[in-house]
Each structure stands twice: as structure tokens, then as C-alpha cells.
Design a protein around this motif. Structure first.
Motif, PDB file in Angstrom:
ATOM      1  N   CYS A   5       0.869  -1.175   0.000  1.00  0.00           N
ATOM      2  CA  CYS A   5       0.000   0.000   0.000  1.00  0.00           C
ATOM      3  C   CYS A   5       0.906   1.224   0.000  1.00  0.00           C
ATOM      4  O   CYS A   5       1.577   1.504   0.999  1.00  0.00           O
ATOM      5  N   GLN A   6       0.952   1.907  -1.128  1.00  0.00           N
ATOM      6  CA  GLN A   6       1.758   3.122  -1.238  1.00  0.00           C
ATOM      7  C   GLN A   6       0.886   4.309  -0.830  1.00  0.00           C
ATOM      8  O   GLN A   6      -0.208   4.478  -1.348  1.00  0.00           O
ATOM      9  N   TRP A   8       0.188   8.007  -0.986  1.00  0.00           N
ATOM     10  CA  TRP A   8       0.472   9.190  -1.798  1.00  0.00           C
ATOM     11  C   TRP A   8      -0.291  10.376  -1.222  1.00  0.00           C
ATOM     12  O   TRP A   8      -1.510  10.332  -1.092  1.00  0.00           O
ATOM     13  N   GLU A  76       1.579  15.501  -6.028  1.00  0.00           N
ATOM     14  CA  GLU A  76       1.477  14.389  -5.075  1.00  0.00           C
ATOM     15  C   GLU A  76       2.886  13.883  -4.788  1.00  0.00           C
ATOM     16  O   GLU A  76       3.771  14.010  -5.622  1.00  0.00           O
ATOM     17  N   THR A  93      -7.932  -3.717  -0.204  1.00  0.00           N
ATOM     18  CA  THR A  93      -8.463  -2.368  -0.400  1.00  0.00           C
ATOM     19  C   THR A  93      -9.340  -1.948   0.785  1.00  0.00           C
ATOM     20  O   THR A  93      -9.361  -0.772   1.138  1.00  0.00           O
ATOM     21  N   MET A 106      -4.092   9.501  -1.451  1.00  0.00           N
ATOM     22  CA  MET A 106      -4.637   8.215  -1.915  1.00  0.00           C
ATOM     23  C   MET A 106      -3.702   7.096  -1.483  1.00  0.00           C
ATOM     24  O   MET A 106      -2.527   7.333  -1.188  1.00  0.00           O
ATOM     25  N   GLU A 108      -2.347   3.590  -3.008  1.00  0.00           N
ATOM     26  CA  GLU A 108      -2.259   2.674  -4.148  1.00  0.00           C
ATOM     27  C   GLU A 108      -1.981   1.288  -3.595  1.00  0.00           C
ATOM     28  O   GLU A 108      -1.005   1.077  -2.885  1.00  0.00           O
ATOM     29  N   ARG A 110      -1.191  -2.628  -4.384  1.00  0.00           N
ATOM     30  CA  ARG A 110      -0.658  -3.458  -5.458  1.00  0.00           C
ATOM     31  C   ARG A 110      -0.203  -4.794  -4.896  1.00  0.00           C
ATOM     32  O   ARG A 110       0.488  -4.838  -3.879  1.00  0.00           O
TER      33      ARG A 110
END
Length: 120
Positions: A5-6, A8, A76, A93, A106, A108, A110
């Protein structure tokens, strides 16, 4: 499964936070991380220093070039990352939606995987 989970941040939004709001966001994030750690979802969570403290490294034709900070003004910036364990993308998520910092940018999400040679 592992998911990265990045985190940003919208640079302008995070800059608007007062010192008190920043402390509250930090404490809320620590509390959420601890809850997720106790449930077995968090593998590692780290915040990152501001982009201006970064260095960028490129290696071309065997020569390393190092430059300071970001190249351009950014709307960002990467503020941190959390490696989690989740059943699937849907659960990942749902977990990311609990991150307090999602209100200022946010997350992200992945899927991550180990790189292995075929004979391993």
C-alpha cells in the motif's frame, strides 16, 4: 497474499495541516497500524521524509549520477508504505480504506510477489 500500500499525499493538502492536525493524523495512523498489526495484517509500515530530502540515483554506462530531491514541482508525493497480508485484493483495499492518511491523498494497493528462479 502480500500487498504493498503506497501512501500518496496531495502535497498542497498535507501542507495545510496545522501542527496539532499533523500530530492527530500521526497518532491516528499509529493507532490504526497497531490495530492492524494485532490482527496480523501489517508486515511493515514506514513513513517517508519529505521529497526535498531525497536523492535520485541513475546508473548509465557504468556511471552513477546522484541528484538531490525531486526534479519538478509535484502535486502528489510518496509519503510512506505499508506491506500487508490480506486474503485477496478486496480485503487489501478494505484495509487500505482504514488508513487515516487516505483523507489527504490516496493509497495505491498493489499485489506483491517474491522473485524466484525456476529451480528454487
Amino acid at each position: 497474499m502480500k500487498f504493498l500500500c503506497q501512501v500518496w499525499f496531495e502535497t498542497a493538502e498535507i501542507a495545510k495541516l496545522s501542527e496539532e492536525e499533523g500530530r492527530k493524523l500521526t497518532q491516528d495512523s499509529i493507532n490504526n497500524d497497531n490495530r492492524l498489526r494485532e490482527s496480523g495484517h501489517i508486515i511493515v509500515a514506514n513513513a517517508l521524509r519529505e521529497p526535498q530530502t531525497a536523492r535520485t540515483v541513475r546508473v548509465r554506462r557504468g556511471e552513477a549520477a546522484v541528484t538531490d530531491g525531486p526534479f519538478a514541482e509535484m502535486k502528489e508525493h510518496l509519503g510512506g508504505f505499508v506491506l500487508i497480508e490480506a486474503r485477496d485484493m478486496e480485503e487489501a483495499t478494505e484495509i487500505a480504506a482504514t488508513f487515516p492518511v487516505a483523507h489527504y491523498g490516496m493509497i495505491e494497493v498493489r499485489a506483491a510477489y517474491d522473485i524466484r528462479f525456476p529451480d528454487e
